[in-house]
Design a protein around this motif. Structure first.
Motif, PDB file in Angstrom:
ATOM      1  N   TYR A  66      84.809  15.939  -6.953  1.00 60.44           N
ATOM      2  CA  TYR A  66      86.203  15.702  -7.305  1.00 60.44           C
ATOM      3  C   TYR A  66      86.450  16.020  -8.778  1.00 60.44           C
ATOM      4  O   TYR A  66      87.447  16.652  -9.137  1.00 60.44           O
ATOM      5  CB  TYR A  66      86.579  14.249  -7.018  1.00 60.44           C
ATOM      6  N   GLN A  69      86.366  19.903  -9.385  1.00 59.89           N
ATOM      7  CA  GLN A  69      87.557  20.586  -8.900  1.00 59.89           C
ATOM      8  C   GLN A  69      88.770  20.315  -9.788  1.00 59.89           C
ATOM      9  O   GLN A  69      89.541  21.226 -10.099  1.00 59.89           O
ATOM     10  CB  GLN A  69      87.856  20.156  -7.465  1.00 59.89           C
ATOM     11  N   CYS A  70      88.943  19.081 -10.220  1.00 66.67           N
ATOM     12  CA  CYS A  70      90.079  18.742 -11.080  1.00 66.67           C
ATOM     13  C   CYS A  70      89.922  19.346 -12.476  1.00 66.67           C
ATOM     14  O   CYS A  70      90.912  19.738 -13.102  1.00 66.67           O
ATOM     15  CB  CYS A  70      90.220  17.222 -11.174  1.00 66.67           C
ATOM     16  N   TYR A 141     100.133  13.275 -10.052  1.00 66.81           N
ATOM     17  CA  TYR A 141      98.687  13.268  -9.819  1.00 66.81           C
ATOM     18  C   TYR A 141      98.330  12.036  -8.996  1.00 66.81           C
ATOM     19  O   TYR A 141      99.068  11.046  -8.950  1.00 66.81           O
ATOM     20  CB  TYR A 141      97.899  13.309 -11.135  1.00 66.81           C
ATOM     21  N   LEU A 142      97.156  12.101  -8.326  1.00 67.16           N
ATOM     22  CA  LEU A 142      96.777  11.076  -7.359  1.00 67.16           C
ATOM     23  C   LEU A 142      96.474   9.749  -8.032  1.00 67.16           C
ATOM     24  O   LEU A 142      95.909   9.705  -9.125  1.00 67.16           O
ATOM     25  CB  LEU A 142      95.560  11.547  -6.562  1.00 67.16           C
ATOM     26  N   TRP A 147      92.213   7.841  -3.724  1.00 70.05           N
ATOM     27  CA  TRP A 147      90.814   8.298  -3.817  1.00 70.05           C
ATOM     28  C   TRP A 147      89.869   7.515  -2.905  1.00 70.05           C
ATOM     29  O   TRP A 147      88.990   8.126  -2.268  1.00 70.05           O
ATOM     30  CB  TRP A 147      90.340   8.206  -5.270  1.00 70.05           C
ATOM     31  N   MET A 150      90.265   8.998   0.584  1.00 68.77           N
ATOM     32  CA  MET A 150      89.608  10.288   0.703  1.00 68.77           C
ATOM     33  C   MET A 150      88.092  10.123   0.831  1.00 68.77           C
ATOM     34  O   MET A 150      87.436  10.836   1.608  1.00 68.77           O
ATOM     35  CB  MET A 150      89.960  11.154  -0.507  1.00 68.77           C
ATOM     36  N   VAL A 158      89.512  18.074  -2.738  1.00 70.87           N
ATOM     37  CA  VAL A 158      90.881  17.572  -2.723  1.00 70.87           C
ATOM     38  C   VAL A 158      91.760  18.606  -2.020  1.00 70.87           C
ATOM     39  O   VAL A 158      91.671  19.806  -2.315  1.00 70.87           O
ATOM     40  CB  VAL A 158      91.391  17.321  -4.157  1.00 70.87           C
ATOM     41  N   LEU A 163      97.373  19.038  -5.206  1.00 69.13           N
ATOM     42  CA  LEU A 163      97.127  19.589  -6.536  1.00 69.13           C
ATOM     43  C   LEU A 163      98.360  20.383  -6.961  1.00 69.13           C
ATOM     44  O   LEU A 163      98.549  21.526  -6.546  1.00 69.13           O
ATOM     45  CB  LEU A 163      95.878  20.486  -6.529  1.00 69.13           C
TER      46      LEU A 163
END
Length: 327
Positions: A66, A69-70, A141-142, A147, A150, A158, A163
């Protein structure tokens, strides 16, 4: 003024440069200084986001995918906000899961705060999450409640629907920059967007050009050549927003500029009688001018030396000519 200035802290940033006691001229000057500083900070943030990587957690961390990727997608400042939400998810756990057919409903609780329940809804077809805290809908944003869900569903990456490109590194790359018949305000917005996009693209050029003196010198020469070429081409473009401002010779002819108020005589004027009538106002620049008048009879067509009432009478000692003038 734009509606997204509240979340971007534009008001608080400009407020640092302003004060209620400043004049209008100081206000305009300080606004220009504040905007220049904001643009400088934005370019610095873009450079750090594109040419450096934030610190990522160790390989033993289960949520490293995570973070990676972010970190590749978001800008540096936005990644730190997302990372704080990911770090705070360990305090929440899923209590219950309900299958509603087309969606799933999850209830979460926080450790040592079982009375606080958070509801998260997941739609598998669209791969979207909704939380009743509405952090994603508000800031983009989440939140810390999505989270754990997920992780509960064993999602390794994600979903792209969560995104937003608004906070990504390439948010300025694909802007609608085509020039059409728009208003002057929209043309100015397009010019600012194109300038930001070019500044973003030239960051990588500046990064590699400064590695050696030879490449730096060549880059300076090429930039100077391109600048001169584009500068010569500007007058040929009649649809630019700047061409409209060239038809005004002076600021008095421009109706978009607020002019000075028309001066008027006040009740507390120091002049009285004939003296007040001799005061004239130049309407071109608003200056107050007083005609020359006689100090004896206050007439404007002569002075004390040629006053008809004093012809043949000796002048006062203070107004008699000096011996040098007599000679």
């Amino acid at each position: 003024m734009r509606t997204n200035q509240r979340c971007e802290s534009m008001n608080s940033s400009i407020k640092k440069f302003l004060h209620a006691s400043y004049s209008l001229r100081e206000f305009v000057t300080l606004i220009d200084v504040a905007m220049t500083k904001l643009r400088h900070v934005e370019r610095e943030d873009d450079y750090n986001s594109r040419h450096s990587s934030p610190p990522i957690l160790g390989p033993k961390n289960a949520l490293k995918t995570y973070h990676e990727q972010c970190a590749k997608l978001y800008t540096r400042n936005m990644y730190y906000k997302v990372a704080d939400q990911i770090k705070a998810e360990h305090a929440y756990f899923v209590n219950n899961c309900e299958d509603n057919g087309e969606s799933f409903s999850y209830s979460l609780s926080k450790f040592q705060h079982e009375d606080r329940v958070y509801n998260v809804h997941y739609h598998p077809q669209e791969e979207t999450f909704t939380c009743h805290c509405l952090l994603f809908e508000t800031d983009g944003y989440l939140c810390r409640h999505i989270w754990p869900v997920m992780k509960y569903r064993h999602m390794k990456i994600v979903p792209q629907s969560l995104l937003l490109k608004r906070w990504s590194k390439n948010a300025k790359a694909d802007l609608p920059l085509e020039l059409k018949q728009h208003s002057i305000e929209k043309q100015q917005l397009f010019e600012m967007a194109r300038q930001a996009s070019l500044a973003l693209d030239t960051n990588l050029l500046s990064y590699y050009a400064c590695k050696s003196e030879q490449s730096y010198t060549k880059a300076k020469q090429e930039v100077a050549t391109l600048t001169a070429m584009f500068k010569d081409a500007v007058p040929l473009e009649s649809n630019t927003a700047d061409s409209d401002s060239g038809r005004y010779q002076t600021y008095q002819e421009n109706e978009n500029i607020t002019r000075d108020p028309t001066p008027c005589r006040t009740k507390g004027s120091a002049y009285a009688g004939n003296n007040r009538d001799n005061v004239t106002i130049d309407m071109s620049d608003g200056a107050v001018k007083t005609k020359r008048k006689c100090s004896n009879c206050y007439s404007a067509d002569h002075n004390r030396r040629t006053c008809p009432q004093l012809v043949g009478l000796p002048l006062p000692h203070s107004q008699q000519p000096s011996p040098s003038n007599r000679a």
